[in-house]
Structure formats: C-alpha cells, structure tokens
Design a protein around this motif. Sequence first.
Motif, mmCIF file in Angstrom:
data_model
loop_
_atom_site.group_PDB
_atom_site.id
_atom_site.type_symbol
_atom_site.label_atom_id
_atom_site.label_comp_id
_atom_site.label_asym_id
_atom_site.label_seq_id
_atom_site.Cartn_x
_atom_site.Cartn_y
_atom_site.Cartn_z
ATOM 1 N N LEU A 1 0.820 -1.200 0.000
ATOM 2 C CA LEU A 1 0.000 0.000 0.000
ATOM 3 C C LEU A 1 0.859 1.257 0.000
ATOM 4 O O LEU A 1 0.605 2.213 -0.732
ATOM 5 N N HIS A 2 1.915 1.247 0.801
ATOM 6 C CA HIS A 2 2.822 2.405 0.862
ATOM 7 C C HIS A 2 3.508 2.635 -0.487
ATOM 8 O O HIS A 2 3.633 3.772 -0.964
ATOM 9 N N HIS A 3 3.918 1.535 -1.135
ATOM 10 C CA HIS A 3 4.578 1.629 -2.436
ATOM 11 C C HIS A 3 3.622 2.189 -3.491
ATOM 12 O O HIS A 3 3.999 3.031 -4.319
ATOM 13 N N THR A 4 2.369 1.750 -3.422
ATOM 14 C CA THR A 4 1.366 2.233 -4.382
ATOM 15 C C THR A 4 1.099 3.715 -4.197
ATOM 16 O O THR A 4 1.000 4.481 -5.158
ATOM 17 N N GLN A 5 0.964 4.121 -2.929
ATOM 18 C CA GLN A 5 0.734 5.540 -2.652
ATOM 19 C C GLN A 5 1.906 6.395 -3.139
ATOM 20 O O GLN A 5 1.721 7.499 -3.651
ATOM 21 N N LYS A 6 3.107 5.876 -2.998
ATOM 22 C CA LYS A 6 4.300 6.602 -3.445
ATOM 23 C C LYS A 6 4.281 6.766 -4.966
ATOM 24 O O LYS A 6 4.588 7.848 -5.493
ATOM 25 N N ASN A 7 3.883 5.696 -5.674
ATOM 26 C CA ASN A 7 3.806 5.776 -7.143
ATOM 27 C C ASN A 7 2.754 6.788 -7.597
ATOM 28 O O ASN A 7 2.944 7.543 -8.557
ATOM 29 N N ILE A 8 1.616 6.767 -6.884
ATOM 30 C CA ILE A 8 0.551 7.714 -7.218
ATOM 31 C C ILE A 8 1.020 9.146 -6.987
ATOM 32 O O ILE A 8 0.723 10.057 -7.765
ATOM 33 N N SER A 9 1.762 9.351 -5.930
ATOM 34 C CA SER A 9 2.300 10.677 -5.644
ATOM 35 C C SER A 9 3.241 11.140 -6.753
ATOM 36 O O SER A 9 3.207 12.296 -7.180
ATOM 37 N N LEU A 10 4.088 10.207 -7.228
ATOM 38 C CA LEU A 10 5.000 10.548 -8.324
ATOM 39 C C LEU A 10 4.225 10.882 -9.600
ATOM 40 O O LEU A 10 4.571 11.815 -10.331
ATOM 41 N N ILE A 11 3.159 10.108 -9.877
ATOM 42 C CA ILE A 11 2.329 10.378 -11.056
ATOM 43 C C ILE A 11 1.688 11.751 -10.952
ATOM 44 O O ILE A 11 1.648 12.519 -11.914
ATOM 45 N N SER A 12 1.207 12.081 -9.748
ATOM 46 C CA SER A 12 0.575 13.388 -9.549
ATOM 47 C C SER A 12 1.571 14.511 -9.790
ATOM 48 O O SER A 12 1.238 15.547 -10.391
ATOM 49 N N GLU A 13 2.807 14.319 -9.323
ATOM 50 C CA GLU A 13 3.837 15.334 -9.540
ATOM 51 C C GLU A 13 4.130 15.503 -11.030
ATOM 52 O O GLU A 13 4.303 16.621 -11.527
ATOM 53 N N GLN A 14 4.193 14.376 -11.749
ATOM 54 C CA GLN A 14 4.463 14.435 -13.182
ATOM 55 C C GLN A 14 3.326 15.140 -13.930
ATOM 56 O O GLN A 14 3.557 15.936 -14.836
ATOM 57 N N VAL A 15 2.086 14.832 -13.534
ATOM 58 C CA VAL A 15 0.941 15.480 -14.160
ATOM 59 C C VAL A 15 0.968 16.976 -13.891
ATOM 60 O O VAL A 15 0.702 17.802 -14.782
ATOM 61 N N SER A 16 1.316 17.356 -12.672
ATOM 62 C CA SER A 16 1.401 18.779 -12.321
ATOM 63 C C SER A 16 2.482 19.474 -13.141
ATOM 64 O O SER A 16 2.300 20.612 -13.605
ATOM 65 N N LEU A 17 3.596 18.772 -13.348
ATOM 66 C CA LEU A 17 4.678 19.333 -14.156
ATOM 67 C C LEU A 17 4.228 19.539 -15.605
ATOM 68 O O LEU A 17 4.510 20.576 -16.213
ATOM 69 N N ILE A 18 3.494 18.551 -16.133
ATOM 70 C CA ILE A 18 2.981 18.660 -17.500
ATOM 71 C C ILE A 18 2.022 19.840 -17.626
ATOM 72 O O ILE A 18 2.066 20.613 -18.593
ATOM 73 N N LEU A 19 1.163 20.009 -16.635
ATOM 74 C CA LEU A 19 0.218 21.116 -16.663
ATOM 75 C C LEU A 19 0.933 22.461 -16.619
ATOM 76 O O LEU A 19 0.531 23.416 -17.294
#
Length: 422
Positions: free
Chosen positions: A57-75
Amino acid sequence: MGSVSLKIGDGTARFRRATLCSSAVNILMLLSVLTTNLFALYAFTSSPKDHHTQHLLHHTQKNISLISEQVSLILREIDSSQKKLAQMEKELLGYESFDLSRPNIANELKLFLHHHQLPLGKDSRSGITEMVASVGHSCEKSADFLSQYMNYKVSGPCPDDWSLAQRLILRGCEPLPRRRCFAKTVPKVGLAPFPFSLWKNVSAKIVTWSGLGCKNFECLNTKKLSRECVGCFDLVNGADNQRFVKARSKNDFVIDDVLALGGGGIRIGFDIGGGSGTFAARMAERNMTVITNSLNIDAPYSEFIAARGLFPLFLSLDHTFPFYDNVFDLVHAASGLDVGGKPDKFEFLMFDIDRILRPGGLFWLDNFHCFNEERKRELTRLIERFGYKKLKWVVGDRVDAASGSTKSEVYLSAVLQKPVRV
C-alpha cells in the motif's frame, strides 16, 4: 501543445489551441485524483492483515504521488507554452510593436495605434479579440520620424511633408498610418482630355515641387534621373517620344512585336519603375490598361503620370504588390527592378512578380543593366528556376552616352512566358 497558422496576405496570425491535448491531460489528472482518494480511503478504513500488505500500500501511494507530480509538471509546461503562444500572437499582430509610453510620441499616433476591442468578443474564425492598426512593423525603427509625420492639427491642413512620408516608405515603414488632416491641394488647371493628354507636355504649375532640387520640367530634362529617364519629361521632343515604337539598339523591343507574342491576350499590365509613364501611354494607345509603379525620387513622377491620364501607384519595391494572384497579362520592368544589387531581395521580388502574372502571361525584362558577367549569370539562373519559356532573349553591350562614360556595359532584354504549373 498546439500549432500556429500564419496567414500573411491579410496580416493576421491565427492560433489553434491544443484542445485535444488539454482535454486528455485534464482527464488524466481527474483519474489520478480519484485513484489517490480511493487508495487513501482504503488505507484509513481497512485494517491491513500483514506487513506485506502495508508495504504494498505504501509503495502504491508513493507511485501515485509521483504520477501526480508528473501530471502537475505537465500542466505547468502547458500553461507556460500557452503564455508563450499568446506572447507570439501579440508580437505577430503588432500589439507590442510600439512603446507608446515613451516621450515625444504624437497623440494622433497613440490614438491610431490604440487597440479596439471587438464588439462581440473573440472572433471565432481568426481567434483575435482586438483590432490592431495597419502599420508596418519597420515603422518602430523610425518612431521619431513617424511621430513627426503624425504631428498635425486634426481637421486642419496636413503639413507639406510628402518627402518625409517617402523617406519612411524607403525605410520599410509601409503602410503608413492614416491621418485626420486635409492634404495640400494643387489646382489641376489645363489638363488635356484623354487621349491627347498622353503626349502633351504637363504644366509645372499643376505639380508639387517641395522637397525637390528642380522646380520645373526644363531643369529635370537636363538631368539623368535614371537609366530609363533622360529627358523623359519632354513628351514632344524628348527621347521617350520614340520609345517602344522605334528600336535604338538590338536590346530595344518594339511594343507591337512583344504584344504579338501574347497571342492577342494582353489586356492589363503592370509597369515596375516606369519613369514618366511612357510604357503605360503606349499601351493605352492600344486600348490596354497599365498600372505604373513609381516613387517621387528627385522628380514628381506620380503627379506627372496622373496628368497624362494614367494610373500611378505610389509604392516601394519592398512592399508586397497589392494585387491578387494571377491577374496581370503582362509585367514590364527595366533596370529599376534591381533592388540595390542584393540577390535575396531580388529573389523575393521575382517571386512576387511571378505571383501576380497569370499563366501564359508575359514578363518583359527591358534593358536590364548587368554590372558584370557574374551578375548576368546569377539573373539567368534565377529566371530559369521559374521555368519560363524564352520568347525573346538578347544580351548586348552598349555605351551609356547619357552618363558621359565610354565604357561598354552589358544589358539583358527578354520576353518570357509564364508556364502553367500543376
């Protein structure tokens, strides 16, 4: 992140926003937020059974956080790109061509360049929201002269400053801004009716002499104003009286011979750098209409041409010809076609000539002065790129007696027919 489409002919710039890309990113961001919230809800409401589940669960949350950061960077990148596109749009449309806050800018210039909001908001076809004044971008480099040109009394007489206007045009500042003043009028008394006006000498009293060295036509006829204009203002006794109807050398073509090459399809033409308008006069005698492009360099060419009952066009060769594509049956040009001996500018000019000449139309190059053999070869190579059919092609040497020189110079005369391109 979008594409840019420029439409040069009407001076507008259109931008198509990357709506598809933006929508996809927005959907991706929404899915990311929903997924994050679901996992967070699961983490807080469920009791993990073992250490492995907690680690997963912790690993999944970390991946989601990284995806969110990447999406924010793209925006952020998309937002930055959209701002850059908006800045490009402003620059291309002339929004920021002039710094109207600097001192010594005439109020009339500020008013003319003021942006006007469209009454119905953004135009769906062009994408613009404001109307921008039509004025050449090169005017910004001559802002002081331009401000002087726009410094006048509204609804009063315009300053006698046509020479200033021409100086701006020759600096690339065209089109000039419109003015709200009345131009100086010169009574046009004694104009002869057409067609007698074609070969009747023009009175010096009906033209403007301000800003010129000579103050009458007798003075002008003693000067060599150009290679094509030596005594060209004497319509009765000058050399122009026999021009185009009597050949002085093998490089001189008789106008009827050239028109015959067109197979009877020559009706309207354009004369570039046509001096006092003699070519247009010869065509008018044959019921054909010719527009003569000429500036008032050292002489009142425009008024003189108009006094003959012909059509003058006050325009520099740096300006795109204000005609639609493929409209002229014939384009005539002489040594005035040369734009300072600069190959790049000459190439742009030749393409514009080709644009306005219809397929099957004639391009008459009349006694073009070639400085040397290399210049002649460059011109020949350029012409051959267009694929024109050579109906007449004569290269000859002659001594320019009017200049007082005894050195033989190379001249090229040609009649070329534009091909039909598919």
